[in-house]
Design a protein around this motif. Structure first.
Motif, PDB file in Angstrom:
ATOM      1  N   LEU A 123       0.885  -1.163   0.000  1.00 39.81           N
ATOM      2  CA  LEU A 123       0.000   0.000   0.000  1.00 39.81           C
ATOM      3  C   LEU A 123       0.924   1.214   0.000  1.00 39.81           C
ATOM      4  O   LEU A 123       1.713   1.406   0.926  1.00 39.81           O
ATOM      5  CB  LEU A 123      -0.906  -0.002   1.229  1.00 39.81           C
TER       6      LEU A 123
ATOM      7  N   LYS B 188      -3.670   1.587  -3.585  1.00 37.42           N
ATOM      8  CA  LYS B 188      -3.668   0.128  -3.699  1.00 37.42           C
ATOM      9  C   LYS B 188      -3.728  -0.224  -5.176  1.00 37.42           C
ATOM     10  O   LYS B 188      -4.564   0.297  -5.922  1.00 37.42           O
ATOM     11  CB  LYS B 188      -4.876  -0.465  -2.969  1.00 37.42           C
TER      12      LYS B 188
ATOM     13  N   ASP C 291      -4.622  -2.665  -8.088  1.00 37.24           N
ATOM     14  CA  ASP C 291      -5.479  -3.803  -8.429  1.00 37.24           C
ATOM     15  C   ASP C 291      -5.232  -4.143  -9.890  1.00 37.24           C
ATOM     16  O   ASP C 291      -5.867  -3.606 -10.792  1.00 37.24           O
ATOM     17  CB  ASP C 291      -6.953  -3.430  -8.192  1.00 37.24           C
TER      18      ASP C 291
END
Length: 200
Positions: free
Chosen positions: A128, A184, A186
């Motif tokens: 993160l 984050k 993805d």
């Protein structure tokens, strides 16, 4: 040609900051090459000897690097790259990182974050991705784990974002992400999500 385009995209003052900045990097590889392209004056790399799994996770490493520290060829004579063995303590990190303007993390993040804070410099986390300022929220007040890297695409993207967050911090361009907000990645859905860190 590319150098001219790069220089023209920044003001003289912004370029001055980068060309005089020293950055500490935990873990080497592709991030060192990315930081060079931004013309940081000094890149101080704290790393371990290259292992076989590094070849698959980071496109920078080559088979001949296995069993030794990676070597980096400075892009210009104005760039200094120093590679040292990864310390085992906060004091060890503080010694190796003394004089840097910011620190980019990867593994052993809690120890490195404490060392950066005690040195009075920002710490950019991995996994993160966010920036912890020395007088702001403490890394150990959050629940960020060390990243589990499962593929080379994720490694490259994460390190690219970290390097650009460093550029944003030092030049004032864009909006750096500060804790408790974080980015984050993805990859499955091709999204960068802004998330809020869980606090302990």
């Amino acid at each position: 040609m590319y150098e001219k385009e790069f220089i023209s995209s920044l003001t003289p003052r912004q370029l001055h900051y980068l060309k005089n900045a020293r950055v500490g990097v935990v873990g080497g590889g592709v991030i060192v090459e990315l930081l060079q392209r931004w013309h940081f004056k000094e890149i101080r790399v704290l790393d371990v000897v290259v292992q076989l799994n590094h070849l698959y996770m980071d496109p920078f490493f080559k088979k001949e690097d296995v069993g030794r520290f990676a070597t980096y060829e400075p892009l210009t004579e104005d760039i200094c790259i120093k590679v040292s063995e990864m310390p085992e303590s906060i004091d060890g990190f503080k010694y190796e990182l003394r004089g840097v303007d910011l620190v980019i993390g990867f593994c052993d993040q809690k120890t490195v974050a404490v060392a950066a804070r005690e040195l009075g410099v920002p710490f950019i986390s991995s996994g993160l991705i966010t920036t912890f300022l020395p007088d702001g929220l403490r890394f150990e007040e959050t629940s960020i784990p060390d990243p589990i890297i499962l593929n080379p695409s994720l490694t490259s993207m994460m390190r690219s974002i970290q390097s650009f967050e460093a550029v944003k911090l030092l030049t004032g361009i864009g909006n750096p992400v500060f804790a408790p907000n974080a980015i984050k990645i993805d990859l499955l859905n091709y999204q960068l999500k802004r998330v809020r860190l869980d606090l302990l």
